[in-house]
Write an enzyme that holds these catalytic residues in place. Sequence first.
Site, mmCIF file in Angstrom:
data_model
loop_
_atom_site.group_PDB
_atom_site.id
_atom_site.type_symbol
_atom_site.label_atom_id
_atom_site.label_comp_id
_atom_site.label_asym_id
_atom_site.label_seq_id
_atom_site.Cartn_x
_atom_site.Cartn_y
_atom_site.Cartn_z
ATOM 1 C CG HIS A 12 -1.840 -1.174 1.290
ATOM 2 N ND1 HIS A 12 -3.079 -1.147 0.691
ATOM 3 C CD2 HIS A 12 -1.710 -2.408 1.829
ATOM 4 C CE1 HIS A 12 -3.678 -2.333 0.883
ATOM 5 N NE2 HIS A 12 -2.861 -3.109 1.563
ATOM 6 C CG LEU A 13 3.188 2.222 -2.837
ATOM 7 C CD1 LEU A 13 3.870 2.435 -4.178
ATOM 8 C CD2 LEU A 13 4.209 1.977 -1.745
ATOM 9 C CG HIS B 123 -9.114 -8.102 2.522
ATOM 10 N ND1 HIS B 123 -8.187 -7.332 3.181
ATOM 11 C CD2 HIS B 123 -10.055 -8.419 3.443
ATOM 12 C CE1 HIS B 123 -8.550 -7.207 4.450
ATOM 13 N NE2 HIS B 123 -9.682 -7.846 4.645
ATOM 14 C CG ASP C 149 -1.078 -6.325 3.896
ATOM 15 O OD1 ASP C 149 -1.354 -5.307 3.214
ATOM 16 O OD2 ASP C 149 -1.868 -6.822 4.711
#
Lengths: 416, 318
Positions: A54-55, A171, A297
């Site tokens: 996650h950026l 997810h 993650d």
Amino acid sequence: MIDPSRDLDDAVDVLIQDGKITAVGRGLGTPDGATVRNVTGKVVAPGLVDLHVHLREPGNEDEETVASGARAAAAGGFTAICAMPNTDPVTDNQAAVGFIVRQSGRAGLARVHPIGAVSIGQKGERLAEFGEMVSAGAVAVSDDGKPVVPSHLMRTALEYARTFGIPVADHCEDPTLASGGVMHEGLVSTRLGLKGIPSAAEAIMVARDVLLAELTGGHVHLCHMSTRGSVAIIRDAKDRGIRVTAEVTPHHLTLTDYACEEYDTHAKMNPPLREAADVAALRGALKDGVIDCIASDHAPHAYDEKEAAFDDAPFGIVGLETAFAVAHTDLVGGGVFMLPDLIRRMSTEPARVFHLPGGTLAAGAVADVVVLDPAAKWTVDPNAFHSKSRNTPFTGRALTGRAILTIVAGTIVHEL
Amino acid sequence: MTSILGKDLTGLEHMTPEQIRLILDTAEPFKEVSERPIKKVPALRGKTIVNLFFEASTRTRISFEFAEKRLSADTVNVTASGSSVSKGETLVDTARNLEAMRIDMVVIRHPSSGAAEFLGDRIASNVINAGDGKHEHPTQALLDLLTIRDKHGKIEGLKVCLVGDVLHSRVARSNLWGLTKLGAEVAVCGPWTLMPRGIEELGVTVFGRIEEAIEWADVLNVLRLQLERMEKGFIPSLREYYRVFGVTPERLERSPRAITIMHPGPMNRGVEIDSRVADGPHSVILDQVTNGVAVRMAVLYLLAGGRAELADAAKGGE
């Protein structure tokens, strides 16, 4: 050199020209003007590949940007990372996907491959435009952060994604079972008085996704597996030839719910840390290939967000700069498998799962290379991270193994 | 200076049996203070205490306030709502602000489990947990222990059953630790929807039927059934709950012994407990309330560095 793509483990030279691997072998000559790097005693491997980061760009650039995430990745030995679309606004169209590609190009560090959203705004209602996102550079679709709840939507996503040859990364979480939960449901959550997320919340969705992959012929990729129940379902699905792949994080391979004691918010992530029996099953599954690869993650959060009561802190930890060393220390050091197996699970396999360049040092491949020092001993100091965020449960942990040189398309992007 | 109890009282799980007994023994001489015409002793004169309540409370807050005032401490009540601002941020900022005002003690109630520990780790003042989420409510368990000891003359060997919503109850968790540490046998009774995962692994017997619990127990501590549990689907109706799990005189009559009846309050009469039981001869519910003040005086006194053997003398003065 270790190249799991060809089962190679040998002392050889690697020649890189114009961003490609052009030759691998003993006693290669030195073409005119070539730079020679002597890394005798170290391990040359295909650059590590992370399918799940996650950026926070666009939306929360104070926590991470494409450039800072790519820098952290390079420091961790990764030459390619895949950015989840739960940005603000959501990366759910070709313009947003193109933005990530451009930011990645500007940074010129680890490659950042965008993942597009499954549904518009990740709302779980209407499919996003997969075709246009793929043409803009998306390598997969996912609503990660949330599950794809309606089974019909997941079905159509798998079918539509199949049209473009990309996987749907899910997810897995039944939201009605997980609702309000902040850690694994078990003895520790009972003692701490925290609402638990039962293991079944994950396994139920894994089972559904497997059945839908069977129904549609689509490729489902299961994100961050955490329970032994999920492992059993995936094992069975693979035996039956269903197109399912799966990933597991370094923290789910090494920590249990006991890390939440003292209400340590750096042990709060979703899926939550589970029990020792789950850790053992996940390790076994990774060794057997039931779980295909390790993914970090990586989930950056501002320091003050984690400085809260456990209920109020956000889920997630950073991982790019500790992933290899944590896995190497506990899995290779712990005798689960050997270094070539770890490189396979962190490079060759993830590249194969998302059809990415890299993951191999065969002549003609992109020159995405990492040089690892498996003997390097270091201690995790979050203040030394290149990531903008510091939220890690591994602070102060003594680790063994580290990337000392990272090369993307023939260019050095990190050197220790 | 760190007291014999440590800096904070956040829960009973990590306390020793000796520490728990010390609090109960120290509470004994303080009971008498509340029986005097002038209910005040100088033990905490000059100490400033903040009662920081992020969650509605009547009796716990008033009980603490009486305990503080009867020890001559200066008190300030802060009732913060956790609704508008993010609770975590409020807690950090509140902690810093309190610290800046150089207070001596904080009594905190908060809807998040772990909030008292969180505060205690961040400020130098003593922190007393007056209930944190579903985690612990240590002073309630201490007053329950004192009441049981008063009634039965001992705690060791007694059979105590916690009845009702154990899943959401901080009172149940603190009681479980306190009772087992002092040698009581502990059971829980209620529908499986209101039992936390792994409760059996904590050395507790689980009774699915109230009749079994009544046959077994010397003491029933009947927990409050929060009415919102029905809305959230843990039980189908209050009517059925009363019919299946209600503590009624008819059920108690079948017991071979006179069972002591406790309730932490506030009661839902006719839901978890029948009025005839709550007001009956074996109910010690109001004794619990009386003991609450004495136990809290003991906790405040000990955390402030008071010595147990001097508690009697500390009552002197005016």
